[in-house]
Design a protein around this motif. Structure first.
Motif, short mmCIF file in Angstrom:
data_model
loop_
_atom_site.label_atom_id
_atom_site.label_comp_id
_atom_site.label_asym_id
_atom_site.label_seq_id
_atom_site.Cartn_x
_atom_site.Cartn_y
_atom_site.Cartn_z
N CYS A 206 102.93 12.00 52.90
CA CYS A 206 103.86 11.48 52.68
C CYS A 206 104.40 10.10 51.95
O CYS A 206 103.14 9.22 51.45
N ARG A 207 105.57 10.06 51.17
CA ARG A 207 105.80 9.12 50.29
C ARG A 207 106.89 7.66 50.79
O ARG A 207 106.92 7.55 49.77
N LEU A 208 107.10 8.07 52.11
CA LEU A 208 107.25 6.58 52.48
C LEU A 208 106.38 6.04 52.56
O LEU A 208 105.39 5.90 52.54
N PRO A 209 107.02 4.23 52.60
CA PRO A 209 105.91 3.20 52.62
C PRO A 209 105.55 3.95 54.62
O PRO A 209 106.32 4.04 55.41
N VAL A 210 104.20 2.37 54.78
CA VAL A 210 103.81 3.33 55.98
C VAL A 210 103.50 2.48 56.93
O VAL A 210 101.40 1.80 55.72
N LEU A 211 103.50 1.83 57.87
CA LEU A 211 102.68 1.16 58.77
C LEU A 211 102.16 1.41 59.38
O LEU A 211 102.15 2.61 60.58
N PHE A 212 100.62 1.71 59.53
CA PHE A 212 100.14 2.56 61.07
C PHE A 212 99.11 1.80 61.79
O PHE A 212 98.94 -0.10 61.90
N VAL A 213 99.83 1.20 62.90
CA VAL A 213 99.82 0.19 64.00
C VAL A 213 98.72 1.07 64.88
O VAL A 213 99.28 1.79 66.02
N ASN A 214 97.60 -0.28 65.37
CA ASN A 214 96.85 0.42 67.10
C ASN A 214 96.36 -0.59 67.69
O ASN A 214 96.39 -1.64 67.13
N ALA A 215 96.63 -0.01 69.21
CA ALA A 215 96.07 -0.93 69.97
C ALA A 215 94.42 -1.23 69.33
O ALA A 215 94.02 -0.24 69.66
N ARG A 216 94.05 -2.08 69.59
CA ARG A 216 92.18 -2.18 69.49
C ARG A 216 91.66 -1.57 70.37
O ARG A 216 90.60 -0.84 70.22
N SER A 217 91.75 -1.43 71.88
CA SER A 217 91.60 -0.75 72.51
C SER A 217 91.12 1.07 73.03
O SER A 217 90.29 1.65 73.17
N ASP A 218 92.07 1.31 71.85
CA ASP A 218 92.67 2.30 71.86
C ASP A 218 91.74 3.63 70.48
O ASP A 218 92.17 4.15 69.73
N ARG A 219 90.59 4.23 71.51
CA ARG A 219 89.62 3.84 70.68
C ARG A 219 89.90 5.69 70.19
O ARG A 219 89.61 6.22 68.45
N TYR A 238 101.81 3.62 49.49
CA TYR A 238 102.07 2.12 50.38
C TYR A 238 102.14 2.94 51.92
O TYR A 238 102.28 2.96 52.37
N ALA A 239 100.63 1.72 52.34
CA ALA A 239 99.82 2.02 54.02
C ALA A 239 99.28 0.15 53.43
O ALA A 239 98.56 0.04 53.14
N ARG A 240 99.71 0.77 55.25
CA ARG A 240 98.76 -0.67 55.97
C ARG A 240 98.47 -0.96 57.22
O ARG A 240 98.92 0.55 57.71
N LEU A 241 97.21 -0.79 57.43
CA LEU A 241 96.30 -0.90 59.33
C LEU A 241 96.69 -1.86 59.75
O LEU A 241 96.05 -3.02 59.15
N PHE A 242 97.65 -2.73 61.28
CA PHE A 242 97.07 -3.33 62.05
C PHE A 242 96.82 -2.90 63.23
O PHE A 242 96.46 -2.04 63.68
N HIS A 243 95.91 -4.09 63.71
CA HIS A 243 95.60 -3.61 65.16
C HIS A 243 96.50 -4.92 65.92
O HIS A 243 96.48 -6.60 65.40
N VAL A 244 96.64 -4.65 66.91
CA VAL A 244 97.19 -5.07 68.31
C VAL A 244 96.28 -5.34 69.84
O VAL A 244 96.28 -3.55 69.76
N PRO A 245 97.09 -6.41 70.37
CA PRO A 245 96.53 -6.40 71.79
C PRO A 245 97.20 -5.25 72.68
O PRO A 245 98.14 -4.79 72.30
N GLY A 246 96.76 -4.69 73.66
CA GLY A 246 97.67 -3.58 74.15
C GLY A 246 96.86 -1.92 74.43
O GLY A 246 95.50 -1.98 74.13
N ALA A 247 97.70 -1.48 75.20
CA ALA A 247 97.32 0.01 75.34
C ALA A 247 97.84 1.41 74.54
O ALA A 247 98.81 1.51 73.47
N HIS A 248 96.94 2.21 74.82
CA HIS A 248 97.72 3.66 73.31
C HIS A 248 99.99 3.64 74.42
O HIS A 248 100.01 4.20 72.90
N ASP A 249 99.82 3.57 75.03
CA ASP A 249 100.82 3.79 75.48
C ASP A 249 101.63 2.58 75.67
O ASP A 249 102.63 2.48 76.63
N MET A 250 101.64 1.38 75.41
CA MET A 250 102.51 0.67 74.92
C MET A 250 103.78 0.27 74.69
O MET A 250 104.27 0.03 75.32
N SER A 251 104.47 1.67 73.99
CA SER A 251 105.81 1.58 73.69
C SER A 251 106.50 1.96 75.32
O SER A 251 108.00 1.25 75.41
N ILE A 252 106.10 2.67 76.11
CA ILE A 252 106.61 2.53 77.35
C ILE A 252 106.05 1.40 78.38
O ILE A 252 106.65 0.81 79.72
N SER A 253 104.47 0.78 78.74
CA SER A 253 103.95 -0.07 79.37
C SER A 253 104.06 -1.07 78.88
O SER A 253 104.38 -2.25 79.62
#
Length: 286
Positions: A206-219, A238-253
């Motif tokens: 992947c040559r595009l800038p990437v932002l990875f976002v994961n829920a902290r509880s989504d082991r 370019y890539a960065r990783l961030f952790h956020v509150p929530g669940a794996h299915d946060m896009s719908i939940s």
């Protein structure tokens, strides 16, 4: 919202003219954004997000093969990438700028694969809950679920999923998900396809800038997050990783939280690579 449930041209998703299975919302002056849905649902799941993100963002959302309006087309990753490509082209033509491509779970994997296949058409990728290799432990878990669905039968599995989603999701998200329908046979097809793929290799291409976002509880889906980050960076990406509150299915939940992640993600990515968001690729016209 319109009586037919499709929304209105400014804040809710409407079918794109002459583009089957492509949905849009927001004005051409908005920031171009392509949203890629998750497994067994459809692009209609993004309606609550469209109400929150438009008119600042101009949204394009494709139905992936095996889902929504494309439910009769077998799922494979290459065709899913093509569907995202149609949405990216639509967004670029409508706005004259490269879009941010964002998705959760399956949508994140497909967005990452699109970035690997097409390094100049989009501006950047935001992938949420998509940093576990499907060919490893995650694949074993999902193959087990797929076998259960196969044993129940798609119709009964869909009824059980409907009840579970009604209990778990906020009302606007439940209505949006069910408007596009659940396609449980797609779950099996997606799992069979993705577990054959090495997505760490995909990330490395992947040559595009990437932002990875994961829920902290989504082991489960954080299993190889550092490896994904290193894979993009190893080839100069370019890539960065961030952790956020929530669940794996946060896009719908939690559509409100996911909409906030998209807004914050755009600010971070456009600040890091502002030139990528200013103009469309060569040959794009309004």
């Amino acid at each position: 919202m319109r009586a037919d449930g499709l929304g209105d041209p400014v804040t809710g998703l409407t079918p794109a003219p002459d583009r089957p299975g492509i949905w849009t919302a927001g004005p051409a002056e908005g920031i171009p954004l392509v949203l890629v849905h998750g497994i067994r649902v459809s692009a209609r799941m993004w309606n609550p997000h469209a109400h929150r993100l438009a008119p600042r963002f101009r949204i394009t959302a494709p139905d992936l093969p095996g889902h929504g309006t494309q439910r009769d087309r077998p799922f494979n990753l290459e065709e899913a990438v093509e569907r995202v490509g149609l949405a990216v082209d639509e967004a670029a033509l409508a706005t004259g700028r490269r879009p941010l491509v964002a998705g959760g779970s399956l949508g994140g994997y497909v967005a990452l694969a699109y970035g690997a296949a097409h390094p100049v058409r989009a501006a950047a990728v935001l992938a949420q809950g998509s940093t576990a290799r499907p060919d490893r432990m995650t694949g074993f878990v999902y193959r087990t679920i797929a076998r259960a669905i196969w044993g129940l039968g798609p119709a009964r599995a869909a009824r059980l999923n409907d009840r579970a989603l009604q209990r778990r999701l906020p009302p606007d998200s439940y209505r949006a998900v069910m408007a596009g329908g659940l396609t449980m046979h797609a779950f099996v097809e997606v799992v069979e396809d993705l577990t054959r793929r090495d997505f760490l290799n995909v990330a490395g291409r992947c040559r595009l800038p990437v932002l990875f976002v994961n829920a902290r509880s989504d082991r489960l889906f954080r299993a190889q997050e550092r490896e994904f980050l290193r894979a993009v960076r190893a080839t100069g990406g370019y890539a960065r990783l961030f952790h956020v509150p929530g669940a794996h299915d946060m896009s719908i939940s939690d559509p409100a939280a996911f909409a906030g992640i998209v807004e914050r993600g755009y600010e971070l990515l456009s600040g890091a690579r502002p030139d990528a968001f200013t103009t469309g690729p060569e040959g794009t016209s309004r």
